[in-house]
Enzyme design. Structure first.
Site, PDB file in Angstrom:
ATOM      1  N   HIS A 131     -21.522   2.098  64.499  1.00 29.08           N
ATOM      2  CA  HIS A 131     -22.983   2.244  64.427  1.00 29.08           C
ATOM      3  C   HIS A 131     -23.501   2.997  65.647  1.00 29.08           C
ATOM      4  O   HIS A 131     -24.318   3.922  65.528  1.00 29.08           O
ATOM      5  CB  HIS A 131     -23.625   0.857  64.348  1.00 29.08           C
ATOM      6  CG  HIS A 131     -25.113   0.867  64.468  1.00 29.08           C
ATOM      7  ND1 HIS A 131     -25.948   0.835  63.370  1.00 29.08           N
ATOM      8  CD2 HIS A 131     -25.926   0.916  65.556  1.00 29.08           C
ATOM      9  CE1 HIS A 131     -27.206   0.866  63.780  1.00 29.08           C
ATOM     10  NE2 HIS A 131     -27.218   0.905  65.110  1.00 29.08           N
ATOM     11  N   GLU A 132     -23.028   2.609  66.831  1.00 29.76           N
ATOM     12  CA  GLU A 132     -23.494   3.253  68.057  1.00 29.76           C
ATOM     13  C   GLU A 132     -23.050   4.709  68.138  1.00 29.76           C
ATOM     14  O   GLU A 132     -23.802   5.574  68.587  1.00 29.76           O
ATOM     15  CB  GLU A 132     -23.003   2.472  69.280  1.00 29.76           C
ATOM     16  CG  GLU A 132     -23.572   1.067  69.388  1.00 29.76           C
ATOM     17  CD  GLU A 132     -25.091   1.048  69.416  1.00 29.76           C
ATOM     18  OE1 GLU A 132     -25.704   1.988  69.952  1.00 29.76           O
ATOM     19  OE2 GLU A 132     -25.672   0.076  68.904  1.00 29.76           O
ATOM     20  N   HIS A 135     -25.404   6.861  66.242  1.00 31.96           N
ATOM     21  CA  HIS A 135     -26.626   7.269  66.945  1.00 31.96           C
ATOM     22  C   HIS A 135     -26.376   8.519  67.791  1.00 31.96           C
ATOM     23  O   HIS A 135     -27.259   9.368  67.927  1.00 31.96           O
ATOM     24  CB  HIS A 135     -27.135   6.137  67.838  1.00 31.96           C
ATOM     25  CG  HIS A 135     -27.925   5.093  67.112  1.00 31.96           C
ATOM     26  ND1 HIS A 135     -28.976   5.404  66.283  1.00 31.96           N
ATOM     27  CD2 HIS A 135     -27.813   3.734  67.098  1.00 31.96           C
ATOM     28  CE1 HIS A 135     -29.489   4.287  65.785  1.00 31.96           C
ATOM     29  NE2 HIS A 135     -28.799   3.261  66.250  1.00 31.96           N
ATOM     30  N   GLU A 190     -31.919   3.859  62.179  1.00 27.74           N
ATOM     31  CA  GLU A 190     -31.012   2.713  62.158  1.00 27.74           C
ATOM     32  C   GLU A 190     -30.186   2.680  60.879  1.00 27.74           C
ATOM     33  O   GLU A 190     -28.993   2.405  60.900  1.00 27.74           O
ATOM     34  CB  GLU A 190     -31.803   1.404  62.312  1.00 27.74           C
ATOM     35  CG  GLU A 190     -32.422   1.202  63.682  1.00 27.74           C
ATOM     36  CD  GLU A 190     -31.396   1.004  64.779  1.00 27.74           C
ATOM     37  OE1 GLU A 190     -30.206   0.826  64.467  1.00 27.74           O
ATOM     38  OE2 GLU A 190     -31.791   1.022  65.954  1.00 27.74           O
TER      39      GLU A 190
END
Length: 263
Positions: A131-132, A135, A190
């Site tokens: 997930h990070e 980003h 997100e």
């Protein structure tokens, strides 16, 4: 860039603030991104340079797990085949702090906090890391640090015709860190990062349901008996329980669904 607290799904989920956190942020002069860093020209390279100086400081001022520490051994084994992901070269370290957090930076630095490792399984940790990284790959980190940089330290430079922003002073960098702590991604960003993390798990043959169980654990932290200690997530941040259900729906469509429960 350095993704602290409010910028990460984990800090948002737990409601930890800068004053409550054990983790230390940077407060020194940074000049790496001082050239060509106006609003119009701030690039991935500018974000990566600024991030590297910030991460170097954080590594020096926070308790980094030694190479033979069980946390480091576990993380290194887990990410052995993820030293490069989607063209992004990565480097990993563990911070032995009480905060429940993890962040990825524009320079490829990924920092995982030991308290997060204590509550997550290996594949759940990979879903958070994915997930990070999402980003970073989606340029969310670049855009967030650019806006924080301009808000807190480069208002005059942003309007300069010279195309060069001034180096950050210690006080300006402190303001930058605070601005970053107050930053937050949109629901769309997100969700896109969730999608990236899911696809990363899927691509490497991991159990995609580990992302659902990770979100469920975060949902458990933000409510119920722990409500007095954990704030509910901010309204702009997707609900962890809802995100777990979204992962389940994707897994069902992909034929990868498996019943799971947070441990």
């Amino acid at each position: 860039m350095f993704r602290l607290s409010a910028i990460t799904l984990l800090f948002l989920a737990t409601g930890i603030t800068a004053t409550q956190a054990q983790f230390k942020i940077n407060a020194k002069t940074v000049s790496a991104a001082s050239k060509g860093a106006t609003a119009a020209t701030f690039s991935d390279a500018d974000a990566a340079k600024l991030a590297k100086e910030a991460v170097d400081w954080m590594d020096a001022h926070n308790p980094v797990a030694a190479d033979d520490d069980p946390y480091t051994v576990r993380l290194n084994k887990l990410v052995a085949k993820h030293q490069e992901e989607d063209g992004l070269k990565l480097n990993f370290k563990v911070y032995k702090v009480i905060d429940i957090n993890a962040f990825a930076c524009a320079d490829g630095s990924v920092r995982v906090f030991s308290s997060l490792m204590d509550m997550m399984t290996d594949e759940e940790l990979l879903s958070v890391i994915g997930h990070e990284i999402g980003h970073v790959k989606n340029h969310d980190t670049r855009d967030a640090i650019r806006q924080a940089y301009l808000r807190s330290a480069a208002k005059d430079a942003a309007g300069s015709q010279s195309g060069a922003a001034a180096a950050l002073t210690e006080s300006q960098l402190g303001a930058l860190a605070n601005s970053l702590l107050e930053s937050k991604y949109s629901r769309k960003q997100e969700s896109a990062a969730d999608d990236y993390g899911y696809e990363m798990l899927k691509k490497h043959g991991y159990n995609v349901m580990s992302m659902a169980s990770a979100f469920q654990k975060l949902a458990d932290l933000s409510g119920g008996e722990k409500q007095s200690k954990m704030e509910k997530m901010k309204s702009s941040h997707p609900d962890s329980g809802a995100r777990a259900k979204e992962v389940e729906e994707k897994a069902k469509k992909d034929g990868l669904y498996k019943a799971t429960a947070a441990k």
